[in-house]
Design a protein around this motif. Structure first.
Motif, PDB file in Angstrom:
ATOM      1  N   GLN A  82       0.789  -1.263  -0.150  1.00 21.32           N
ATOM      2  CA  GLN A  82      -0.076   0.010   0.025  1.00 21.32           C
ATOM      3  C   GLN A  82       1.042   1.376   0.051  1.00 21.32           C
ATOM      4  OE1 GLN A  82      -3.184   0.231   0.078  1.00 21.32           O
ATOM      5  NE2 GLN A  82      -3.151   2.397  -0.935  1.00 21.32           N
ATOM      6  N   HIS A 121       2.306   1.996  -3.078  1.00 19.23           N
ATOM      7  CA  HIS A 121       1.524   1.910  -4.634  1.00 19.23           C
ATOM      8  C   HIS A 121       1.076   3.479  -3.654  1.00 19.23           C
ATOM      9  CE1 HIS A 121      -2.259   1.917  -7.019  1.00 19.23           C
ATOM     10  NE2 HIS A 121      -2.639   2.985  -5.541  1.00 19.23           N
ATOM     11  N   ASN A 122       1.112   4.125  -2.568  1.00 19.99           N
ATOM     12  CA  ASN A 122       0.401   5.710  -2.550  1.00 19.99           C
ATOM     13  C   ASN A 122       2.378   6.164  -2.954  1.00 19.99           C
ATOM     14  OD1 ASN A 122      -1.387   5.155  -1.817  1.00 19.99           O
ATOM     15  ND2 ASN A 122      -0.397   4.931   0.177  1.00 19.99           N
ATOM     16  N   GLU A 168       3.859   5.145  -5.584  1.00 21.08           N
ATOM     17  CA  GLU A 168       3.992   5.469  -6.852  1.00 21.08           C
ATOM     18  C   GLU A 168       2.795   6.750  -7.049  1.00 21.08           C
ATOM     19  OE1 GLU A 168       3.603   1.558  -8.174  1.00 21.08           O
ATOM     20  OE2 GLU A 168       5.505   1.326  -8.091  1.00 21.08           O
ATOM     21  N   THR A 169       1.708   6.592  -6.602  1.00 17.25           N
ATOM     22  CA  THR A 169       0.803   7.689  -7.398  1.00 17.25           C
ATOM     23  C   THR A 169       0.852   9.185  -7.147  1.00 17.25           C
ATOM     24  OG1 THR A 169      -0.783   5.866  -6.904  1.00 17.25           O
ATOM     25  CG2 THR A 169      -1.556   8.098  -6.830  1.00 17.25           C
ATOM     26  N   ALA A 170       1.590   9.307  -5.491  1.00 18.50           N
ATOM     27  CA  ALA A 170       1.947  10.417  -6.164  1.00 18.50           C
ATOM     28  C   ALA A 170       3.204  11.101  -6.452  1.00 18.50           C
ATOM     29  CB  ALA A 170       2.527  11.176  -4.203  1.00 18.50           C
ATOM     30  N   THR A 171       4.712  10.282  -7.183  1.00 17.25           N
ATOM     31  CA  THR A 171       5.387  10.633  -7.836  1.00 17.25           C
ATOM     32  C   THR A 171       4.665  10.901  -9.114  1.00 17.25           C
ATOM     33  OG1 THR A 171       6.289   9.624  -6.811  1.00 17.25           O
ATOM     34  CG2 THR A 171       7.336   9.698  -8.934  1.00 17.25           C
ATOM     35  N   ALA A 172       3.875  10.119  -9.418  1.00 17.62           N
ATOM     36  CA  ALA A 172       3.101  10.496 -10.757  1.00 17.62           C
ATOM     37  C   ALA A 172       1.917  11.543 -10.812  1.00 17.62           C
ATOM     38  CB  ALA A 172       2.519   9.322 -11.308  1.00 17.62           C
ATOM     39  N   ARG A 173       1.236  11.657 -10.594  1.00 21.14           N
ATOM     40  CA  ARG A 173       0.932  13.240  -9.398  1.00 21.14           C
ATOM     41  C   ARG A 173       1.937  14.161  -9.623  1.00 21.14           C
ATOM     42  NH1 ARG A 173      -4.845  11.898  -6.648  1.00 21.14           N
ATOM     43  NH2 ARG A 173      -5.463   9.724  -7.299  1.00 21.14           N
ATOM     44  N   PHE A 180      -4.144  15.816  -4.680  1.00 18.33           N
ATOM     45  CA  PHE A 180      -3.797  14.660  -4.504  1.00 18.33           C
ATOM     46  C   PHE A 180      -4.902  13.432  -3.506  1.00 18.33           C
ATOM     47  CE2 PHE A 180      -0.459  17.005  -3.655  1.00 18.33           C
ATOM     48  CZ  PHE A 180       0.578  16.478  -4.401  1.00 18.33           C
ATOM     49  N   GLY A 202      -7.786  11.148  -4.490  1.00 22.60           N
ATOM     50  CA  GLY A 202      -7.747   9.940  -4.900  1.00 22.60           C
ATOM     51  C   GLY A 202      -9.063   9.606  -4.316  1.00 22.60           C
ATOM     52  N   ALA A 230      -6.326   5.730  -1.951  1.00 21.69           N
ATOM     53  CA  ALA A 230      -4.493   6.451  -2.339  1.00 21.69           C
ATOM     54  C   ALA A 230      -4.116   7.668  -1.636  1.00 21.69           C
ATOM     55  CB  ALA A 230      -4.717   6.891  -3.789  1.00 21.69           C
TER      56      ALA A 230
END
Length: 109
Positions: free
Chosen positions: A53, A56-57, A59-64, A88, A90, A94
């Motif tokens: 988790q 994933h968080n 990766e999501t933050a980096t992508a955003r 941020f 989601g 997320a």
């Protein structure tokens, strides 16, 4: 981060009550009892899920952040922080989602 012994042992007692850790041994060092714990099989599964988790968080933050840097005036990571944390938001679990602080949807600790 520094934890007081009372805070740490309260957390360990809670984890033990949930079956995630088990007391392994106790020894006396400099006149004080030291407890050692080990993860239980259920604790290993929970740790793996929590690590996934967090991955994933991140990766999501980096992508955003990368996406925001691409369209923000001036670009770069510095401009990615120009907006409110709500940017941020989601799905549950997320970064910014309703249960992000607890690592997953529907779990309480």
């Amino acid at each position: 981060m520094r934890l007081r012994a009372g805070t740490l042992y309260a957390a360990l007692d809670r984890l033990q009550a949930e079956g995630l850790v088990a007391a392994d041994r106790e020894e006396v060092v400099d006149g004080r009892a030291r407890r050692h714990y080990r993860l239980t099989p259920e604790g290993e599964l929970r740790l793996a899920a929590e690590a996934e988790q967090l991955r994933h968080n991140a990766e999501t933050a980096t992508a955003r952040l990368r996406g925001r840097a691409a369209w923000q005036p001036g670009g770069g990571l510095g401009s990615a922080f120009a907006g409110p944390l709500g940017a941020f938001a989601g799905p549950p679990g997320a970064l910014g989602g309703p249960s992000a602080a607890f690592g997953g949807a529907g779990r309480s600790r």
